[in-house]
Design a protein around this motif. Structure first.
Motif, PDB file in Angstrom:
ATOM      1  N   ARG A   8       5.623 -12.420  15.369  1.00 27.39           N
ATOM      2  CA  ARG A   8       6.326 -12.297  14.016  1.00 27.39           C
ATOM      3  C   ARG A   8       5.267 -12.952  13.103  1.00 27.39           C
ATOM      4  NH1 ARG A   8      12.594 -12.353  12.812  1.00 27.39           N
ATOM      5  NH2 ARG A   8      12.798 -10.312  13.863  1.00 27.39           N
ATOM      6  N   LEU A  12       3.330 -10.906  10.159  1.00 27.58           N
ATOM      7  CA  LEU A  12       3.179 -11.217   8.839  1.00 27.58           C
ATOM      8  C   LEU A  12       1.972 -11.465   8.200  1.00 27.58           C
ATOM      9  CD1 LEU A  12       6.065 -11.498   7.008  1.00 27.58           C
ATOM     10  CD2 LEU A  12       5.637 -13.896   7.400  1.00 27.58           C
ATOM     11  N   LEU A  15       0.177  -8.292   7.580  1.00 21.56           N
ATOM     12  CA  LEU A  15       0.642  -7.427   6.569  1.00 21.56           C
ATOM     13  C   LEU A  15      -0.086  -8.216   5.176  1.00 21.56           C
ATOM     14  CD1 LEU A  15       2.671  -5.326   5.283  1.00 21.56           C
ATOM     15  CD2 LEU A  15       4.275  -7.020   5.382  1.00 21.56           C
ATOM     16  N   LEU A  18      -3.457  -6.947   4.628  1.00 20.62           N
ATOM     17  CA  LEU A  18      -3.343  -5.555   4.219  1.00 20.62           C
ATOM     18  C   LEU A  18      -3.172  -5.299   2.943  1.00 20.62           C
ATOM     19  CD1 LEU A  18      -3.291  -2.508   5.318  1.00 20.62           C
ATOM     20  CD2 LEU A  18      -1.056  -2.554   5.629  1.00 20.62           C
ATOM     21  N   PHE A  19      -2.357  -6.161   2.156  1.00 16.70           N
ATOM     22  CA  PHE A  19      -2.405  -6.198   0.618  1.00 16.70           C
ATOM     23  C   PHE A  19      -3.676  -6.540   0.187  1.00 16.70           C
ATOM     24  CE2 PHE A  19       2.526  -7.480   1.316  1.00 16.70           C
ATOM     25  CZ  PHE A  19       2.924  -5.996   1.526  1.00 16.70           C
ATOM     26  N   HIS A  21      -6.484  -6.283   1.552  1.00 17.45           N
ATOM     27  CA  HIS A  21      -7.442  -5.171   1.821  1.00 17.45           C
ATOM     28  C   HIS A  21      -7.222  -3.951   0.994  1.00 17.45           C
ATOM     29  CE1 HIS A  21     -10.606  -3.487   3.937  1.00 17.45           C
ATOM     30  NE2 HIS A  21     -10.037  -2.695   4.774  1.00 17.45           N
ATOM     31  N   ILE A  22      -6.130  -3.588   0.671  1.00 12.46           N
ATOM     32  CA  ILE A  22      -5.797  -2.230  -0.135  1.00 12.46           C
ATOM     33  C   ILE A  22      -6.409  -2.462  -1.569  1.00 12.46           C
ATOM     34  CG2 ILE A  22      -4.034  -0.759  -1.351  1.00 12.46           C
ATOM     35  CD1 ILE A  22      -2.462  -1.033   1.304  1.00 12.46           C
ATOM     36  N   VAL A  23      -6.138  -3.783  -2.160  1.00 10.77           N
ATOM     37  CA  VAL A  23      -6.579  -4.252  -3.397  1.00 10.77           C
ATOM     38  C   VAL A  23      -8.214  -4.114  -3.464  1.00 10.77           C
ATOM     39  CG1 VAL A  23      -6.758  -5.881  -5.207  1.00 10.77           C
ATOM     40  CG2 VAL A  23      -4.371  -5.371  -4.115  1.00 10.77           C
ATOM     41  N   LEU A  54      -7.819 -13.487  11.226  1.00 11.12           N
ATOM     42  CA  LEU A  54      -7.194 -12.102  11.027  1.00 11.12           C
ATOM     43  C   LEU A  54      -7.454 -11.341  12.317  1.00 11.12           C
ATOM     44  CD1 LEU A  54      -6.150  -9.510   9.583  1.00 11.12           C
ATOM     45  CD2 LEU A  54      -8.432  -8.797   9.147  1.00 11.12           C
ATOM     46  N   VAL A  55      -8.804 -11.723  13.047  1.00 11.53           N
ATOM     47  CA  VAL A  55      -9.186 -10.876  14.294  1.00 11.53           C
ATOM     48  C   VAL A  55      -8.154 -11.435  15.191  1.00 11.53           C
ATOM     49  CG1 VAL A  55     -10.924 -10.737  16.132  1.00 11.53           C
ATOM     50  CG2 VAL A  55     -11.596 -10.465  13.762  1.00 11.53           C
ATOM     51  N   VAL A  58      -4.711  -9.928  15.031  1.00  7.72           N
ATOM     52  CA  VAL A  58      -4.724  -8.484  15.456  1.00  7.72           C
ATOM     53  C   VAL A  58      -4.733  -8.329  16.858  1.00  7.72           C
ATOM     54  CG1 VAL A  58      -5.994  -6.311  15.371  1.00  7.72           C
ATOM     55  CG2 VAL A  58      -5.646  -7.563  13.087  1.00  7.72           C
ATOM     56  N   LEU A  59      -5.845  -9.022  17.667  1.00  6.72           N
ATOM     57  CA  LEU A  59      -5.619  -8.808  18.950  1.00  6.72           C
ATOM     58  C   LEU A  59      -4.312  -9.230  19.742  1.00  6.72           C
ATOM     59  CD1 LEU A  59      -9.388 -10.302  19.714  1.00  6.72           C
ATOM     60  CD2 LEU A  59      -8.495  -7.811  19.805  1.00  6.72           C
ATOM     61  N   HIS A  61      -1.522  -9.363  18.455  1.00  5.50           N
ATOM     62  CA  HIS A  61      -0.231  -8.436  17.916  1.00  5.50           C
ATOM     63  C   HIS A  61      -0.650  -7.145  18.807  1.00  5.50           C
ATOM     64  CE1 HIS A  61       3.096  -7.844  15.013  1.00  5.50           C
ATOM     65  NE2 HIS A  61       2.467  -6.593  14.929  1.00  5.50           N
ATOM     66  N   ALA A  62      -1.647  -6.630  19.051  1.00  3.29           N
ATOM     67  CA  ALA A  62      -1.904  -5.440  19.548  1.00  3.29           C
ATOM     68  C   ALA A  62      -1.657  -5.689  21.012  1.00  3.29           C
ATOM     69  CB  ALA A  62      -3.557  -5.110  19.536  1.00  3.29           C
TER      70      ALA A  62
ATOM     71  N   LEU B  34      -2.867   0.616  17.534  1.00  8.51           N
ATOM     72  CA  LEU B  34      -3.758  -0.254  18.772  1.00  8.51           C
ATOM     73  C   LEU B  34      -5.183   0.522  18.718  1.00  8.51           C
ATOM     74  CD1 LEU B  34      -3.532  -2.159  20.988  1.00  8.51           C
ATOM     75  CD2 LEU B  34      -3.286   0.043  22.208  1.00  8.51           C
ATOM     76  N   LEU B  41     -11.966  -2.167  13.424  1.00  9.30           N
ATOM     77  CA  LEU B  41     -12.403  -3.708  13.429  1.00  9.30           C
ATOM     78  C   LEU B  41     -13.598  -3.713  14.063  1.00  9.30           C
ATOM     79  CD1 LEU B  41      -9.638  -6.162  14.519  1.00  9.30           C
ATOM     80  CD2 LEU B  41     -11.096  -6.236  12.341  1.00  9.30           C
ATOM     81  N   PHE B  89      12.360  -8.864   9.055  1.00 10.12           N
ATOM     82  CA  PHE B  89      12.262 -10.393   8.439  1.00 10.12           C
ATOM     83  C   PHE B  89      13.233 -10.862   7.375  1.00 10.12           C
ATOM     84  CE2 PHE B  89       9.316 -13.928   8.631  1.00 10.12           C
ATOM     85  CZ  PHE B  89       8.548 -13.612   9.734  1.00 10.12           C
ATOM     86  N   PHE B 114       1.485  -0.002  -3.172  1.00 11.22           N
ATOM     87  CA  PHE B 114       0.519  -0.371  -2.310  1.00 11.22           C
ATOM     88  C   PHE B 114      -0.008   0.984  -1.446  1.00 11.22           C
ATOM     89  CE2 PHE B 114       0.896  -4.902  -2.806  1.00 11.22           C
ATOM     90  CZ  PHE B 114      -0.074  -5.074  -3.017  1.00 11.22           C
ATOM     91  N   LEU B 117      -1.704   2.951  -4.667  1.00  8.20           N
ATOM     92  CA  LEU B 117      -2.982   2.441  -4.794  1.00  8.20           C
ATOM     93  C   LEU B 117      -4.028   2.880  -3.779  1.00  8.20           C
ATOM     94  CD1 LEU B 117      -4.699   0.804  -6.570  1.00  8.20           C
ATOM     95  CD2 LEU B 117      -3.865  -1.360  -5.285  1.00  8.20           C
TER      96      LEU B 117
END
Lengths: 121, 139
Positions: A8, A12, A15, A18-19, A21-23, A54-55, A58-59, A61-62, B34, B41, B89, B114, B117
């Motif tokens: 979790r 989070l 995510l 990600l916000f 990164h999109i910006v 982050l890495v 990601v690892l 979570h994956a 995945l 990355l 959540f 998002f 965008l």
């Protein structure tokens, strides 16, 4: 329970990135100078340290996602869930260490105060 | 249809199969992510340094439609997978009816904003030709 909590928290955190990164990618629309300025930000050694978190997220979570799917879809999945959690942690660490080294390498000379042509900002 | 428990009154009646869809969606999108995320990355942090992922780098990359489609799929899958996680959540931890309603609405709005965008950036990107050339940041 720890695997669930880490899943979790890492989700989070990813995510949230990600916000951001999109910006930062949307800065492409403002031309090369603005975009390259945002790339400069990611080049700072402190931001490189942040990208290590982050890495690792990601690892984990994956790999834990694969474990969850194994528990759900593999008949013996729940029997080996504990061993698989150990495997997830080991795999995360084993992949993380070389990637972390490669990411930090351009900033390492700066951190050790050594003059170097590719020293970061 | 997605039915969200508002915290007021009884739980929404069963018969909504959105949660079943959501359960499968996490797993299917997760399996695709995945591969895609690890490839992304690797390209951005291992085979290239982040200081070389400049405007010129993106321009060269996006001259191939494959990477625009790849990145759009990555955007769509990651955002929907992540926002579905955020929905769960909120569903798990926010008890107050008013707060649930507000947070769910904000989450839905964030997803839309998002997604748009990111999509607009990917579709409308037309490189300025004067910026092409050297890809790494000057040291």
């Amino acid at each position: 329970m720890w695997s669930w909590l880490f899943h979790r928290i890492s989700g989070l955190g990813i995510l949230l990135f990600l916000f951001i990164h999109i910006v930062d990618v949307s800065m492409l629309s403002f031309g090369p100078d603005v975009y390259n300025q945002s790339v400069t930000l990611f080049d700072y050694w402190i931001v490189r340290l942040l990208s290590l978190s982050l890495v690792v997220a990601v690892l984990y979570h994956a790999f834990n996602g694969v474990r969850i799917m194994a528990i759900d879809f593999w008949r013996k999945g729940s029997r080996y869930q504990r061993a698989m959690f150990g495997a997830v942690l080991v795999l995360t660490l084993v992949v993380f260490i070389p990637v972390a080294y490669i990411i930090m390498l351009p900033a390492l000379h700066w951190l050790t105060q050594m003059p170097h042509s590719t020293a970061g900002h | 249809m997605l039915r969200i428990s508002t915290g007021r009154g009884p739980r929404p009646a069963m018969g909504s199969n959105f949660e079943t869809f959501s359960w499968y969606y996490f797993r299917v999108s997760g399996a695709v992510l995945l591969i895609m995320v690890l490839v992304h990355l690797f390209i951005m942090h291992v085979s290239n340094d982040v200081s070389c992922t400049t405007y010129a780098f993106v321009a060269a990359r996006y001259s191939n439609i494959f990477w625009r489609v790849f990145d759009w799929l990555l955007l769509t899958l990651a955002l929907t997978h992540g926002m579905n996680g955020l929905r769960i959540f909120i569903d798990d931890y926010v008890r107050k009816p008013g707060a649930r309603m507000w947070l769910m609405s904000i989450a839905a709005l964030l997803l839309l904003v998002f997604f748009m965008l990111g999509t607009i950036t990917l579709i409308t990107f037309q490189p300025v030709t004067s910026a092409l050339g050297a890809q790494c940041l000057p040291r």
